[in-house]
Design a protein around this motif. Sequence first.
Motif, PDB file in Angstrom:
ATOM      1  N   GLU A 519     -31.420  -2.216 -25.611  1.00 55.51           N
ATOM      2  CA  GLU A 519     -32.202  -1.366 -26.496  1.00 55.51           C
ATOM      3  C   GLU A 519     -32.573  -2.174 -27.732  1.00 55.51           C
ATOM      4  N   GLY A 520     -33.459  -1.607 -28.561  1.00 56.84           N
ATOM      5  CA  GLY A 520     -33.898  -2.307 -29.750  1.00 56.84           C
ATOM      6  C   GLY A 520     -32.937  -2.143 -30.911  1.00 56.84           C
ATOM      7  N   ALA A 521     -33.326  -2.706 -32.047  1.00 59.22           N
ATOM      8  CA  ALA A 521     -32.582  -2.473 -33.282  1.00 59.22           C
ATOM      9  C   ALA A 521     -32.760  -1.015 -33.676  1.00 59.22           C
ATOM     10  N   PHE A 522     -31.654  -0.396 -34.092  1.00 59.22           N
ATOM     11  CA  PHE A 522     -31.679   1.036 -34.415  1.00 59.22           C
ATOM     12  C   PHE A 522     -32.044   1.170 -35.888  1.00 59.22           C
ATOM     13  N   LEU A 523     -33.152   1.860 -36.179  1.00 56.18           N
ATOM     14  CA  LEU A 523     -33.677   1.863 -37.539  1.00 56.18           C
ATOM     15  C   LEU A 523     -32.766   2.583 -38.522  1.00 56.18           C
ATOM     16  N   ALA A 524     -32.161   3.709 -38.121  1.00 59.15           N
ATOM     17  CA  ALA A 524     -31.252   4.396 -39.035  1.00 59.15           C
ATOM     18  C   ALA A 524     -30.090   3.486 -39.425  1.00 59.15           C
ATOM     19  N   CYS A 525     -29.550   2.750 -38.450  1.00 55.65           N
ATOM     20  CA  CYS A 525     -28.442   1.831 -38.742  1.00 55.65           C
ATOM     21  C   CYS A 525     -28.879   0.721 -39.685  1.00 55.65           C
ATOM     22  N   SER A 526     -30.120   0.281 -39.554  1.00 60.81           N
ATOM     23  CA  SER A 526     -30.624  -0.758 -40.446  1.00 60.81           C
ATOM     24  C   SER A 526     -30.734  -0.237 -41.877  1.00 60.81           C
ATOM     25  N   PHE A 527     -31.116   1.024 -42.031  1.00 57.00           N
ATOM     26  CA  PHE A 527     -31.098   1.631 -43.370  1.00 57.00           C
ATOM     27  C   PHE A 527     -29.662   1.750 -43.879  1.00 57.00           C
ATOM     28  N   TRP A 528     -28.713   2.079 -42.990  1.00 60.71           N
ATOM     29  CA  TRP A 528     -27.304   2.138 -43.405  1.00 60.71           C
ATOM     30  C   TRP A 528     -26.821   0.788 -43.906  1.00 60.71           C
ATOM     31  N   LEU A 571     -39.842   1.469 -30.591  1.00 60.95           N
ATOM     32  CA  LEU A 571     -39.263   1.960 -29.342  1.00 60.95           C
ATOM     33  C   LEU A 571     -38.594   3.307 -29.582  1.00 60.95           C
ATOM     34  N   GLY A 572     -38.465   4.074 -28.523  1.00 61.56           N
ATOM     35  CA  GLY A 572     -37.756   5.350 -28.609  1.00 61.56           C
ATOM     36  C   GLY A 572     -38.649   6.482 -29.073  1.00 61.56           C
ATOM     37  N   ASN A 573     -38.054   7.669 -29.130  1.00 63.08           N
ATOM     38  CA  ASN A 573     -38.839   8.857 -29.451  1.00 63.08           C
ATOM     39  C   ASN A 573     -39.436   8.774 -30.849  1.00 63.08           C
ATOM     40  N   PHE A 574     -40.561   9.498 -31.013  1.00 62.03           N
ATOM     41  CA  PHE A 574     -41.448   9.240 -32.147  1.00 62.03           C
ATOM     42  C   PHE A 574     -42.154  10.516 -32.573  1.00 62.03           C
ATOM     43  N   PRO A 575     -42.329  10.723 -33.892  1.00 60.87           N
ATOM     44  CA  PRO A 575     -41.554  10.092 -34.956  1.00 60.87           C
ATOM     45  C   PRO A 575     -40.131  10.646 -34.961  1.00 60.87           C
ATOM     46  N   GLN A 576     -39.192   9.849 -35.436  1.00 56.12           N
ATOM     47  CA  GLN A 576     -37.771  10.166 -35.340  1.00 56.12           C
ATOM     48  C   GLN A 576     -37.239  10.610 -36.699  1.00 56.12           C
ATOM     49  N   ALA A 577     -36.668  11.827 -36.739  1.00 53.87           N
ATOM     50  CA  ALA A 577     -36.137  12.336 -38.002  1.00 53.87           C
ATOM     51  C   ALA A 577     -35.048  11.431 -38.559  1.00 53.87           C
ATOM     52  N   PHE A 578     -34.157  10.944 -37.693  1.00 52.53           N
ATOM     53  CA  PHE A 578     -33.033  10.112 -38.115  1.00 52.53           C
ATOM     54  C   PHE A 578     -33.528   8.891 -38.902  1.00 52.53           C
ATOM     55  N   SER A 579     -34.614   8.270 -38.437  1.00 58.48           N
ATOM     56  CA  SER A 579     -35.159   7.092 -39.114  1.00 58.48           C
ATOM     57  C   SER A 579     -35.738   7.462 -40.472  1.00 58.48           C
ATOM     58  N   HIS A 580     -36.462   8.575 -40.532  1.00 58.44           N
ATOM     59  CA  HIS A 580     -37.083   8.961 -41.796  1.00 58.44           C
ATOM     60  C   HIS A 580     -36.061   9.462 -42.810  1.00 58.44           C
ATOM     61  N   VAL A 581     -34.993  10.086 -42.339  1.00 65.53           N
ATOM     62  CA  VAL A 581     -33.891  10.436 -43.234  1.00 65.53           C
ATOM     63  C   VAL A 581     -33.286   9.172 -43.824  1.00 65.53           C
ATOM     64  N   GLY A 582     -33.101   8.152 -42.978  1.00 65.38           N
ATOM     65  CA  GLY A 582     -32.573   6.886 -43.462  1.00 65.38           C
ATOM     66  C   GLY A 582     -33.444   6.284 -44.542  1.00 65.38           C
ATOM     67  N   LEU A 583     -34.761   6.336 -44.351  1.00 63.90           N
ATOM     68  CA  LEU A 583     -35.680   5.796 -45.351  1.00 63.90           C
ATOM     69  C   LEU A 583     -35.518   6.523 -46.681  1.00 63.90           C
TER      70      LEU A 583
END
Length: 600
Positions: A519-528, A571-583
Amino acid sequence: MTQPIEDYALIGDLMTSGLVGRDGSIDWLCLPRFDSAACFSKLLGEEENGHWRLAPAGAAPDEHCTRRAYVDGTLVLESYWETAGGTVKVIDFMPQRDTAPDVIRIVEGISGEVTVHSTLRLRFDYGHVVPWVRRIDGDRVAVAGPDAAWFRSEPPVRTWGEDNSTRSEFTVGAGQRVAFVLTWHPSHEPRPDPIDPYAALDSSLADWREWTAQCTYQGPHREAVVRSLITLKALTYAPTGGIAAAATTSLPEELGGVRNWDYRYCWLRDSTLTLGSLLATGFLDEARAWRAWLLRAVAGDPADLQIMYGIAGERRIPETDLPWLRGYADSAPVRIGNAAVDQLQLDVYGEVIDSLFLARSAGLAAEKHAWQLQLALLDFLERNWRRPDEGLWEVRGPRRHFVHSKVMAWVAADRAVRTLEGDPSVPGDLERWRTIRDDVHREVCEKGYDPERNTFTQYYGSEELDAATLLIPRVGFLPPDDPRVIGTVDAVQADLGRSGLVRRYTTEGPSVDGLPGDEGAFLACSFWLADALYLTGREKEARELFERLLSVRNDVGLLAEEYDPIAGRQLGNFPQAFSHVGLVNTALTLAGGATLPDMR
């Protein structure tokens, strides 16, 4: 042809949503709810599975608009097409509905003269059912089983049927406008009153601008924060306050792989993190609505708490495959529903209790039955926190003693202690929860920490790491300057880093999740990671990583679940709430607006 995931933009009406490609085609649309069967499913299949393209006549299948952007502070999309004969603008939106959902597409001439072509292929039940289309008083109505959809233009333009599709063609000059309206309703009910598309545009712009005006964040990168908040709002199901994790199903975490899941439901974890973002940026009404949804959804026996629910609080979300869809970029199977609903994920108890603690601390009026619910959840957690579980990543391998799950059990006990310390009138056994908090903390530090490598591990006895341990300082389990925290940040960055971003965990070899592939880099984890770097004193690195993550957004500011830094693809479902919360949360952290629990 398969467009990159980042080529899509979101439209929606706070009950459902659709994805519009840069080629002018709506390739995904579920009606009437986020989790309803799609009537446009080209995203996961072929053109014959349903889509609606609106573009200059003669535009090649892979030809894109010249530029596009959302109208500032709204979810109204404007796409410009520059041709040899002139320029047109296409305005795509879904007005907040009174009764029926409408998709409105307005073509406006900017200069010269441009001939525009529309191809509408309605395919109900995820592209499986071709409807019967007939003409009534100049409009088209498509009917199949429980679904009916009306299609009209204003003013009327030449429209005809061809190849099981509805086609239209017209020419606009500067200042001229043609609007198309697609309206869905249950086939057994009368046609809804037609909507005025131009008045609906004015109302939609006003509605969104009024909402975004409530945002209290005035720090750096405000545009990115507001766009993420609009996206989170767009994923909210207005009638109940539930928040969908994403607008789509089965967009793959690896192109051609099998890691394809349905995210059109309400994960307690994602929703609780969204609550924190809304509270921190001034959106108290949404926070109240979400808390009300939560209390309804989780009411009952704490042993029956689910990690996710339907957007109205439904408990049954059976998982099945759709074999007639080939999958995005041949990534099969296409799944609807999600079998992870039956998993045991102990961290969810901590996140729910933490979110209700946060709501109370932020000034939302306390509700007596909310505390009674928390006491019931705490009693269950007291008896069960030592059990192995599937963890926050929903592994489909064996249950394990995941460190993050234990840390969140500590969070549950800690927030109970803080509530009782802050308000002695609240019923509860303070000493009991202090003891449990200490017991969990002691066990995690003994069994979940590797002293040789100076890092917390993914689960007890594991040599693997987990990006979720980056949250340890943020939730207050240990202070940011603790050597074990600093060691964990360094270890995760070194072992799970991928071109500067972060994976959730290692997928090489016998993976903990029991699935093949990567899988790709997980964006929420990158914000963490950016948060953890900042909290541990590495501010320059944190800001550089945040800037890198902002550059991963697509041209209209949207993020999927993951990112492939080598291919440069979302990659993955779009747009993703988890990623935008991280931002949003990282922006608040870097602006000095995030507060950590007091360390005692």
